[in-house]
Design a protein around this motif. Structure first.
Motif, short mmCIF file in Angstrom:
data_model
loop_
_atom_site.label_atom_id
_atom_site.label_comp_id
_atom_site.label_asym_id
_atom_site.label_seq_id
_atom_site.Cartn_x
_atom_site.Cartn_y
_atom_site.Cartn_z
N ASP A 69 43.49 43.43 34.36
CA ASP A 69 42.95 42.13 34.77
C ASP A 69 41.84 41.68 33.80
O ASP A 69 40.97 42.47 33.43
CB ASP A 69 42.38 42.24 36.19
CG ASP A 69 41.87 40.91 36.70
OD1 ASP A 69 42.68 40.05 37.04
OD2 ASP A 69 40.63 40.73 36.72
N LEU A 70 41.88 40.41 33.40
CA LEU A 70 40.91 39.90 32.43
C LEU A 70 39.51 39.79 32.98
O LEU A 70 38.53 39.89 32.24
CB LEU A 70 41.37 38.52 31.93
CG LEU A 70 42.61 38.51 31.02
CD1 LEU A 70 43.08 37.08 30.80
CD2 LEU A 70 42.32 39.19 29.69
N GLU A 71 39.38 39.58 34.29
CA GLU A 71 38.06 39.38 34.88
C GLU A 71 37.38 40.70 35.24
O GLU A 71 36.19 40.88 34.99
CB GLU A 71 38.19 38.52 36.13
CG GLU A 71 36.86 38.06 36.70
CD GLU A 71 37.04 37.11 37.88
OE1 GLU A 71 36.02 36.86 38.56
OE2 GLU A 71 38.16 36.64 38.13
N TYR A 72 38.14 41.63 35.80
CA TYR A 72 37.54 42.87 36.29
C TYR A 72 37.88 44.11 35.46
O TYR A 72 37.27 45.16 35.64
CB TYR A 72 37.98 43.13 37.74
CG TYR A 72 37.50 42.09 38.71
CD1 TYR A 72 36.18 42.07 39.15
CD2 TYR A 72 38.36 41.09 39.18
CE1 TYR A 72 35.73 41.11 40.05
CE2 TYR A 72 37.92 40.12 40.07
CZ TYR A 72 36.61 40.14 40.49
OH TYR A 72 36.16 39.18 41.38
N GLN A 124 47.54 46.53 40.48
CA GLN A 124 47.73 47.10 41.81
C GLN A 124 46.41 47.16 42.59
O GLN A 124 46.37 46.86 43.78
CB GLN A 124 48.34 48.51 41.68
CG GLN A 124 48.79 49.11 43.00
CD GLN A 124 49.52 50.43 42.80
OE1 GLN A 124 50.08 50.69 41.75
NE2 GLN A 124 49.52 51.27 43.82
N VAL A 125 45.32 47.51 41.91
CA VAL A 125 44.00 47.58 42.55
C VAL A 125 43.52 46.18 42.93
O VAL A 125 43.06 45.94 44.04
CB VAL A 125 42.97 48.25 41.61
CG1 VAL A 125 41.57 48.21 42.20
CG2 VAL A 125 43.37 49.68 41.31
N TYR A 134 52.51 46.22 35.33
CA TYR A 134 52.59 44.76 35.52
C TYR A 134 52.97 44.39 36.96
O TYR A 134 52.37 43.50 37.55
CB TYR A 134 53.60 44.16 34.54
CG TYR A 134 53.63 42.65 34.58
CD1 TYR A 134 52.70 41.89 33.87
CD2 TYR A 134 54.57 41.97 35.35
CE1 TYR A 134 52.71 40.51 33.92
CE2 TYR A 134 54.59 40.59 35.41
CZ TYR A 134 53.66 39.87 34.68
OH TYR A 134 53.66 38.49 34.74
N TYR A 135 53.96 45.06 37.51
CA TYR A 135 54.41 44.73 38.87
C TYR A 135 53.50 45.34 39.95
O TYR A 135 53.65 45.03 41.13
CB TYR A 135 55.85 45.19 39.08
CG TYR A 135 56.87 44.34 38.34
CD1 TYR A 135 57.02 42.99 38.64
CD2 TYR A 135 57.65 44.87 37.33
CE1 TYR A 135 57.94 42.20 37.96
CE2 TYR A 135 58.58 44.09 36.65
CZ TYR A 135 58.71 42.76 36.97
OH TYR A 135 59.62 41.97 36.30
N GLY A 136 52.56 46.19 39.54
CA GLY A 136 51.61 46.76 40.51
C GLY A 136 52.23 47.76 41.46
O GLY A 136 51.91 47.77 42.65
N VAL A 137 53.12 48.60 40.94
CA VAL A 137 53.74 49.65 41.77
C VAL A 137 53.69 50.99 41.03
O VAL A 137 53.85 51.03 39.82
CB VAL A 137 55.22 49.32 42.11
CG1 VAL A 137 55.31 48.15 43.07
CG2 VAL A 137 56.05 49.05 40.87
#
Length: 220
Positions: free
Chosen positions: A87-90, A95-96, A203-206
């Motif tokens: 994530d660019l912000e965090y 997934q998190v 990417y899919y968060g799994v």
């Protein structure tokens, strides 16, 4: 045999041509005089398989060369870096972030559905007045969360850009010595879940081992 440009106009309209990549500070590196190579339609996106403009650069001294792995549409859809998929912000795995913000973003995985979905996303991003993420994340009124604030990486982690471990050195066969561009270190345990990561899961968060480790640490 590759189709000529005139016979393949429909597909080529969806190919991406960008002037600068979408990157996080860690992947970009600490060198203010960074030089990049740009290859138009150089590779296909690891998620949507559409050709896109690939940028390649060295983030700093004694670091490995890095390149874009996904196209900008896929990156904007999840608000992630084109290289590390964080994530660019965090600076956290998808997934998190999605677990903290309670987002369920079911992207189509079959070829035809995914292409149709991404065409609609491209059209929405082109007509949007705001510069921000697309998909379910862009529809949230606020992206604030105590869990994200607690786990967020506030400073760049440049150790992630280090060269890979020299496989010849591990076997005791490296003859380059100090001139070897790869690291001469003992590799991590192959049974460690962190040694088995892939781009699509991130990417899919799994099944992302890094995300599972962070969520366990947060719940402890």
């Amino acid at each position: 045999m590759a189709a000529s440009k005139s016979t393949n106009t429909y597909n080529r309209q969806n190919w991406e041509d960008a002037d600068f990549p979408i990157l996080c500070q860690t992947c970009l590196g600490d060198n203010p005089y960074i030089r990049m190579t740009k290859e138009k339609y150089g590779k296909e996106c690891k998620i949507c398989t559409r050709p896109f403009t690939v940028f390649r650069w060295c983030p700093g001294a004694k670091m490995r060369f890095k390149k874009c792995e996904v196209c900008q549409t896929c990156a904007k859809l999840k608000n992630v870096c084109q290289t590390c998929m964080l994530d660019l912000e965090y600076g956290l795995p998808i997934q998190v972030r999605d677990a903290a913000l309670k987002i369920k973003d079911d992207l189509p995985k079959s070829d035809v559905n995914r292409e149709y979905y991404l065409q609609n996303v491209d059209a929405q991003l082109a007509t949007s007045d705001t510069v921000g993420p697309g998909g379910a994340l862009g529809k949230l009124p606020s992206h604030k969360s105590e869990l994200l604030a607690k786990l967020a990486r506030t400073t760049p982690y440049y150790k992630r850009n280090r060269p890979h471990i020299c496989s010849f050195w591990v076997k005791g066969e490296c003859k380059r010595g100090e001139e070897c561009p790869y690291r001469h270190e003992k590799p991590t345990d192959p049974d460690d879940p962190l040694s088995n990561q892939n781009i699509k899961d991130r990417y899919y968060g799994v099944n992302d081992p890094v995300a599972e480790k962070l969520l366990k640490r947060a719940s402890a």
